[in-house]
Design an enzyme around this catalytic site. Structure first.
Site, PDB file in Angstrom:
ATOM      1  N   CYS A  80      42.105-105.642 -14.209  1.00 15.76           N
ATOM      2  CA  CYS A  80      41.099-106.459 -14.185  1.00 15.76           C
ATOM      3  C   CYS A  80      41.401-107.927 -13.838  1.00 15.76           C
ATOM      4  O   CYS A  80      41.668-108.173 -12.773  1.00 15.76           O
ATOM      5  CB  CYS A  80      40.453-106.372 -15.649  1.00 15.76           C
ATOM      6  SG  CYS A  80      38.713-107.110 -15.862  1.00 15.76           S
ATOM      7  N   HIS A 183      39.176-100.878 -15.744  1.00 11.94           N
ATOM      8  CA  HIS A 183      40.129-100.977 -16.948  1.00 11.94           C
ATOM      9  C   HIS A 183      40.314 -99.454 -17.198  1.00 11.94           C
ATOM     10  O   HIS A 183      39.473 -98.770 -17.825  1.00 11.94           O
ATOM     11  CB  HIS A 183      39.183-101.242 -18.271  1.00 11.94           C
ATOM     12  CG  HIS A 183      38.921-102.763 -18.276  1.00 11.94           C
ATOM     13  ND1 HIS A 183      39.758-103.639 -18.974  1.00 11.94           N
ATOM     14  CD2 HIS A 183      37.888-103.412 -17.955  1.00 11.94           C
ATOM     15  CE1 HIS A 183      39.493-104.763 -18.937  1.00 11.94           C
ATOM     16  NE2 HIS A 183      38.250-104.835 -18.334  1.00 11.94           N
ATOM     17  N   GLU A 185      42.289 -98.070 -19.249  1.00 11.73           N
ATOM     18  CA  GLU A 185      42.525 -97.879 -20.653  1.00 11.73           C
ATOM     19  C   GLU A 185      41.357 -97.606 -21.341  1.00 11.73           C
ATOM     20  O   GLU A 185      41.299 -97.166 -22.562  1.00 11.73           O
ATOM     21  CB  GLU A 185      43.090 -98.925 -21.249  1.00 11.73           C
ATOM     22  CG  GLU A 185      42.294-100.206 -21.928  1.00 11.73           C
ATOM     23  CD  GLU A 185      42.191-101.196 -20.607  1.00 11.73           C
ATOM     24  OE1 GLU A 185      41.370-102.364 -20.718  1.00 11.73           O
ATOM     25  OE2 GLU A 185      42.492-100.874 -19.363  1.00 11.73           O
TER      26      GLU A 185
END
Length: 201
Positions: A80, A183, A185
């Site tokens: 990001c 992202h 994650e």
């Protein structure tokens, strides 16, 4: 698979660390130049403003160690804001970036039906084969939250594009330095695939 996750004051470290643990990796949250210098792989997360990110890296003496790490060809992944910090500059601020991948980030253009920031799920389209993209299906989905996007100086640095009103660069790579605008994650199995590939480099 040891991964150093850089904590410089901007980033969702908990989610990143938990995802890496799910993959069987050994994440280590690092904060100092010495820790960066001995890392095998370095993950640079980030949320927020470009100038704030660079100011924090500078105040903690981390800019030179990150540049040295990248110059040695060791795997470095920016996520990001972390991806945008890899570039030379951003229209969002006045500070220079890390300068690891030539280019800058610009704001999405205002246009009817396209809200800024780009927030939500979207797919990536690979422009070339790369170990970072191994086993990633064509029908993928990643979670994005951003108002600015990267414009690399060299087309060869572009790994994937994504469309939001217009195509934009969603992943970049030059040698061992890589970036993902989304992202991973927060992107379930697809994000796990990208992080697993990074851990294998």
């Amino acid at each position: 698979m040891t991964v150093a996750v850089l904590d410089y004051g901007l980033g969702n470290l908990g989610s990143v660390v938990n995802m890496l643990k799910r993959l069987g990796a050994s994440p280590q949250v690092v904060t100092t130049a010495d820790e960066v210098s001995v890392a095998e792989r370095l993950l640079l997360p980030g949320v927020g403003a470009f100038d704030r990110g660079m100011a924090l890296l500078e105040s903690q003496g981390l800019i030179a160690p990150i540049r040295k790490f990248a110059a040695q060809g060791r795997p470095l992944l920016g996520i990001c804001l972390g991806m945008q910090l890899l570039l030379d500059a951003s229209d969002e601020g006045a500070r220079p970036g890390l300068g690891l991948i030539p280019g800058r980030s610009i704001r999405f253009r205002d246009r009817p039906g396209v809200r800024v920031p780009h927030m939500g799920w979207n797919r990536t389209t690979p422009l070339r084969e790369d170990p970072l993209l191994a086993d990633l299906p064509e029908d993928n989905r990643f979670y994005f939250v951003h108002s600015y996007h990267a414009i690399p100086a060299n087309d060869s640095a572009v790994l994937t594009t994504t469309t939001y009103g217009e195509p934009f660069v969603s992943m970049i790579r030059e040698q061992g330095t890589m970036g993902a605008q989304f992202h991973p994650e927060k992107s379930h199995l697809f994000g796990m695939t990208v992080l697993r590939n990074f851990c294998s480099l």
